[in-house]
Design an enzyme around this catalytic site. Structure first.
Site, PDB file in Angstrom:
ATOM      1  N   LYS A 126       1.181  -0.866  -0.040  1.00  0.00           N
ATOM      2  CA  LYS A 126      -0.116   0.062   0.407  1.00  0.00           C
ATOM      3  C   LYS A 126       0.783   1.178   0.048  1.00  0.00           C
ATOM      4  CE  LYS A 126      -4.175   1.661   2.483  1.00  0.00           C
ATOM      5  NZ  LYS A 126      -5.106   1.969   1.330  1.00  0.00           N
TER       6      LYS A 126
HETATM    7  N1  PMP Z   1      -7.666  -2.149  -2.560  1.00  0.00           N
HETATM    8  C1  PMP Z   1      -7.061  -0.329  -3.347  1.00  0.00           C
HETATM    9  C2  PMP Z   1      -6.700  -0.462  -3.772  1.00  0.00           C
HETATM   10  C3  PMP Z   1      -7.077  -0.107  -1.786  1.00  0.00           C
HETATM   11  O1  PMP Z   1      -6.648   0.740  -1.290  1.00  0.00           O
HETATM   12  C4  PMP Z   1      -8.032  -0.598  -0.933  1.00  0.00           C
HETATM   13  C5  PMP Z   1      -7.801  -0.343   0.517  1.00  0.00           C
HETATM   14  N2  PMP Z   1      -7.201  -0.227   1.680  1.00  0.00           N
HETATM   15  C6  PMP Z   1      -8.498  -2.150  -0.648  1.00  0.00           C
HETATM   16  C7  PMP Z   1      -8.637  -2.156  -2.259  1.00  0.00           C
HETATM   17  C8  PMP Z   1      -9.130  -2.456  -0.047  1.00  0.00           C
HETATM   18  O2  PMP Z   1      -8.464  -3.434   1.381  1.00  0.00           O
HETATM   19  P1  PMP Z   1      -8.978  -3.289   2.545  1.00  0.00           P
HETATM   20  O3  PMP Z   1     -10.115  -3.902   2.977  1.00  0.00           O
HETATM   21  O4  PMP Z   1      -7.752  -4.041   3.851  1.00  0.00           O
HETATM   22  O5  PMP Z   1      -9.042  -1.863   3.308  1.00  0.00           O
END
Ligand code: PMP
Length: 313
Positions: free
Chosen positions: A159
């Protein structure tokens, strides 16, 4: 807990009001996108007058993986991080849903694109955060003209702050064209994910979702939904490539994410999905998910970390 909420930050190893936490304009991560972060929700439970943080361990573990990919030194243990985040929430004093952003980054104030020979730092801040997409109405989506970044360009499993230029291009294109959210394809033309959400399709008695090799961020909500569907609804999830046209033809489609929770996709590229409303599987998963994240389902209580030590009776 103070009377009116005062957002705080953990910055340069100290707690302070958010308004006082500032970085210099030459900070490497600000100039080159060399930071990694998490988005963690704190969910307000009114009956208990408590904020519950959801799946801290999984968020902290993913942050550590992101750091490894970006060569960011990260010295905090999960226990230390849990103590920092609960203290941050408690001293900020919100009585509503919040969002906490831990961010590890290249902090040197120098010019030069690289990852090595730079200082690293870590911060965390909090903001009040209600619904991100309209969960009741569902999301009207478009297929983005922007492709999801490939692992060979910027690894999506990390991320990384800089990756969000890709998401921002897609989100703004979608919204300025009158849609709520963008769905990005990968370079092979398979469905990857939304600008900040993973995607699922309902196919009879199972769910289908793109695999990590489709350049997705491997979402924590995604994993939560896979577990809830299996444990509570007897539905298995198949991870495989999904074609764009499969979404058009889907019985139901929904997106998952910390910000978006479980949001039904009710329209894609001007084609209704299902009957343009949340379908029965999406509805059941939304209900299960909300009970779980607000610690109303004791079976999953270990996923929820309370923040306020002095809770009103
Ligand atoms: N894809 C992207 C590009 C994101 O930014 C997020 C948000 N964090 C997610 C998927 C979903 O991840 P999560 O369920 O861990 O928040």
């Amino acid at each position: 807990m103070p009377e009116a909420p005062i957002p705080h930050a953990y910055f340069q190893k100290q707690f302070m009001p958010l308004a006082e936490a500032k970085i210099g304009i030459m900070t490497h991560a600000f100039n080159y996108g060399t930071g990694v972060f998490e988005g963690i929700r704190g969910n307000w439970n009114d009956a208990e007058q408590q904020i519950y943080l959801f799946r801290l361990k999984e968020h902290f573990d993913r942050l550590r993986k992101s750091c490894r990919i970006m060569r960011i030194e990260f010295e905090y243990s999960n226990e230390e991080l849990q103590s920092i985040i609960t203290k941050l929430v408690e001293m900020s004093g919100y009585r509503e849903d919040v969002y906490i952003r831990p961010l590890a980054y290249k902090s040197s104030e120098v010019l030069g694109v690289r990852l090595h020979d730079l200082d690293d730092d870590f911060l965390m801040f909090i903001a009040p955060f209600g619904p991100y997409l309209d969960i009741e109405k569902g999301a009207r989506c478009c297929t983005s003209s922007w492709r999801r970044v490939e692992d060979t360009a910027i690894p999506a499993r990390a991320k990384i702050t800089g990756i969000y230029a890709n998401s921002a291009l897609a989100k703004t294109e979608a919204q300025l064209n009158g849609f709520d959210e963008a769905i990005m394809l990968d370079e092979r033309g398979h469905v990857s994910e939304g600008s900040g959400e993973n995607i699922f399709v309902v196919d009879g008695d199972r769910l289908i979702t793109p695999p990590p090799s489709s350049n997705i961020l491997v979402g924590i909500t995604r994993e939560t939904v896979i577990i809830l569907a299996r444990e509570e609804m007897g539905m298995e999830t198949v991870e495989r490539d999904i074609d764009r046209s499969e979404l058009y033809a889907a019985e139901e489609c929904f997106m998952t994410g910390t910000a978006a929770h479980v949001t039904p996709v009710v329209e894609l590229d001007h084609r209704p999905i299902g009957n343009s409303k949340a379908g029965p599987v999406s509805k059941r998963l939304m209900q299960l998910y909300f009970d779980v994240i607000t610690a109303r389902n004791s079976k999953y209580a270990s996923w929820c970390t309370p923040c306020y030590s002095k809770v009103k009776a």
